[in-house]
Scaffold this motif. Structure first.
Motif, mmCIF file in Angstrom:
data_model
loop_
_atom_site.group_PDB
_atom_site.id
_atom_site.type_symbol
_atom_site.label_atom_id
_atom_site.label_comp_id
_atom_site.label_asym_id
_atom_site.label_seq_id
_atom_site.Cartn_x
_atom_site.Cartn_y
_atom_site.Cartn_z
ATOM 1 N N ALA A 47 0.852 -1.190 0.000
ATOM 2 C CA ALA A 47 0.000 0.000 0.000
ATOM 3 C C ALA A 47 0.892 1.245 0.000
ATOM 4 O O ALA A 47 2.047 1.190 0.450
ATOM 5 C CB ALA A 47 -0.893 -0.005 1.242
ATOM 6 N N PRO A 48 0.386 2.382 -0.524
ATOM 7 C CA PRO A 48 1.244 3.560 -0.698
ATOM 8 C C PRO A 48 2.065 3.959 0.528
ATOM 9 O O PRO A 48 3.295 4.102 0.437
ATOM 10 C CB PRO A 48 0.239 4.649 -1.090
ATOM 11 N N TRP A 49 1.417 4.134 1.699
ATOM 12 C CA TRP A 49 2.176 4.549 2.883
ATOM 13 C C TRP A 49 3.132 3.452 3.334
ATOM 14 O O TRP A 49 4.195 3.746 3.920
ATOM 15 C CB TRP A 49 1.231 4.938 4.007
ATOM 16 N N ASP A 50 2.805 2.204 3.068
ATOM 17 C CA ASP A 50 3.690 1.104 3.462
ATOM 18 C C ASP A 50 4.882 0.976 2.518
ATOM 19 O O ASP A 50 5.929 0.449 2.910
ATOM 20 C CB ASP A 50 2.906 -0.204 3.536
ATOM 21 N N VAL A 51 4.737 1.446 1.280
ATOM 22 C CA VAL A 51 5.893 1.536 0.385
ATOM 23 C C VAL A 51 6.926 2.476 1.002
ATOM 24 O O VAL A 51 8.130 2.180 1.025
ATOM 25 C CB VAL A 51 5.474 2.039 -1.015
ATOM 26 N N LEU A 52 6.453 3.590 1.535
ATOM 27 C CA LEU A 52 7.347 4.544 2.186
ATOM 28 C C LEU A 52 8.016 3.905 3.405
ATOM 29 O O LEU A 52 9.238 3.994 3.573
ATOM 30 C CB LEU A 52 6.567 5.786 2.604
ATOM 31 N N THR A 53 7.211 3.264 4.253
ATOM 32 C CA THR A 53 7.764 2.628 5.453
ATOM 33 C C THR A 53 8.784 1.560 5.083
ATOM 34 O O THR A 53 9.862 1.470 5.687
ATOM 35 C CB THR A 53 6.629 1.994 6.284
ATOM 36 N N GLN A 54 8.443 0.750 4.100
ATOM 37 C CA GLN A 54 9.349 -0.308 3.664
ATOM 38 C C GLN A 54 10.650 0.280 3.129
ATOM 39 O O GLN A 54 11.746 -0.223 3.432
ATOM 40 C CB GLN A 54 8.662 -1.154 2.592
ATOM 41 N N GLY A 55 10.536 1.343 2.336
ATOM 42 C CA GLY A 55 11.738 1.989 1.801
ATOM 43 C C GLY A 55 12.640 2.521 2.904
ATOM 44 O O GLY A 55 13.862 2.332 2.873
ATOM 45 N N ILE A 56 12.046 3.164 3.895
ATOM 46 C CA ILE A 56 12.834 3.684 5.019
ATOM 47 C C ILE A 56 13.513 2.549 5.777
ATOM 48 O O ILE A 56 14.658 2.669 6.226
ATOM 49 C CB ILE A 56 11.932 4.502 5.961
ATOM 50 N N SER A 57 12.793 1.407 5.906
ATOM 51 C CA SER A 57 13.330 0.292 6.688
ATOM 52 C C SER A 57 14.622 -0.279 6.111
ATOM 53 O O SER A 57 15.395 -0.922 6.829
ATOM 54 C CB SER A 57 12.283 -0.828 6.798
ATOM 55 N N PHE A 58 14.871 -0.038 4.825
ATOM 56 C CA PHE A 58 16.096 -0.527 4.205
ATOM 57 C C PHE A 58 17.305 0.341 4.543
ATOM 58 O O PHE A 58 18.438 -0.028 4.221
ATOM 59 C CB PHE A 58 15.937 -0.583 2.677
ATOM 60 N N HIS A 59 17.073 1.476 5.196
ATOM 61 C CA HIS A 59 18.159 2.429 5.432
ATOM 62 C C HIS A 59 18.394 2.750 6.898
ATOM 63 O O HIS A 59 19.343 3.465 7.218
ATOM 64 C CB HIS A 59 17.865 3.733 4.671
ATOM 65 N N VAL A 60 17.526 2.240 7.774
ATOM 66 C CA VAL A 60 17.701 2.492 9.207
ATOM 67 C C VAL A 60 17.532 1.172 9.964
ATOM 68 O O VAL A 60 16.796 0.288 9.519
ATOM 69 C CB VAL A 60 16.683 3.533 9.734
ATOM 70 N N PRO A 61 18.204 1.022 11.108
ATOM 71 C CA PRO A 61 18.143 -0.244 11.860
ATOM 72 C C PRO A 61 16.914 -0.320 12.769
ATOM 73 O O PRO A 61 17.020 -0.534 13.976
ATOM 74 C CB PRO A 61 19.433 -0.212 12.680
ATOM 75 N N LEU A 62 15.750 -0.125 12.185
ATOM 76 C CA LEU A 62 14.500 -0.152 12.937
ATOM 77 C C LEU A 62 13.519 -1.096 12.254
ATOM 78 O O LEU A 62 13.570 -1.280 11.029
ATOM 79 C CB LEU A 62 13.883 1.255 13.017
ATOM 80 N N SER A 63 12.618 -1.680 13.033
ATOM 81 C CA SER A 63 11.631 -2.581 12.457
ATOM 82 C C SER A 63 10.579 -1.799 11.672
ATOM 83 O O SER A 63 10.415 -0.577 11.851
ATOM 84 C CB SER A 63 10.940 -3.393 13.562
ATOM 85 N N PHE A 64 9.863 -2.507 10.824
ATOM 86 C CA PHE A 64 8.777 -1.917 10.047
ATOM 87 C C PHE A 64 7.778 -1.236 10.979
ATOM 88 O O PHE A 64 7.325 -0.118 10.720
ATOM 89 C CB PHE A 64 8.091 -3.010 9.234
ATOM 90 N N GLY A 65 7.439 -1.917 12.072
ATOM 91 C CA GLY A 65 6.450 -1.369 12.998
ATOM 92 C C GLY A 65 6.910 -0.100 13.675
ATOM 93 O O GLY A 65 6.130 0.845 13.826
ATOM 94 N N VAL A 66 8.167 -0.061 14.103
ATOM 95 C CA VAL A 66 8.688 1.149 14.753
ATOM 96 C C VAL A 66 8.676 2.316 13.778
ATOM 97 O O VAL A 66 8.311 3.450 14.130
ATOM 98 C CB VAL A 66 10.108 0.898 15.297
#
Length: 216
Positions: A38-57
């Motif tokens: 989903a659109p906002w989850d694309v953003l979250t997923q993209g960020i998750s590849f660059h920071v040491p945090l879980s998808f949920g955080v």
């Protein structure tokens, strides 16, 4: 508080809590399906590849940033807004812990369809409880009121922006992203009719946003 109103409150609270939890589970199904988030989850997923945090955080942190954007557009959060912002992300992380990664296309499609249905039903539940919209829904409706733009224009502009940023960061954009954009509105509207709790005028005022306003 009248006896009828008092009887509604436990249902509303339960519906809010279940809806928020299931929303995170729906996200996990869609992301695990890997045919496009989903659109906002694309953003979250993209960020998750660059920071040491879980998808949920990351989901929680993005929600907090979105809530800060409510300030200049004079939106007021409800109890449901806060619950949504704080608990959808952890619920998604729970889903990731228990859901496998399907390795065949038909299972990926099934995961997406289950996730979309669960997410739409969850949206109907927490919005129908009348404790206020989620952070992203509130941003959409707030911009609609302040700018005078149609809901669909505001929603499209927001989602195109977050998809573009998320895709640039490595988020999964695919046929599921398009299908989500086309199907989620009608499906949420259907479930909102099922789960909407009938309130008095005073309760609607206390609950913040009406469900039909969020659905637009």
């Amino acid at each position: 508080m009248s006896r009828v109103t008092g009887m509604r409150l436990p249902r509303r609270i339960l519906q809010l809590c279940i809806g928020v939890f299931l929303y995170g589970i729906g996200i996990a199904f869609i992301v695990r399906g890997a045919i496009g988030a989903a659109p906002w989850d694309v953003l979250t997923q993209g960020i998750s590849f660059h920071v040491p945090l879980s998808f949920g955080v990351i989901t929680v942190l993005v929600s907090i940033v979105v809530l800060l954007l409510w300030i200049p557009i004079r939106q007021k959060p409800g109890a449901g807004t806060v619950v949504n912002a704080l608990f959808v992300g952890p619920s998604a992380d729970v889903g990731f812990l228990v859901l496998p990664r399907p390795d065949v296309l038909w299972l990926q499609v099934l995961f997406f369809l289950v996730g979309l249905t669960v997410l739409a039903a969850a949206t109907g539940m927490y919005i129908g409880a009348h404790f206020g919209p989620g952070p992203r829904d509130g941003l959409m409706t707030g911009l609609h009121v302040r700018l005078g733009w149609p809901i669909w224009v505001v929603r499209t502009a927001l989602e195109v922006t977050v998809v573009a940023v998320g895709w640039a960061l490595g988020g999964n954009v695919g046929v599921g992203t398009v299908a989500f954009a086309l199907l989620v509105g009608p499906m949420c509207q259907f479930f909102m009719r099922i789960f909407a709790v009938r309130l008095t005028g005073g309760e609607q005022h206390a609950g913040g946003h009406r469900a039909d306003a969020v659905a637009g």
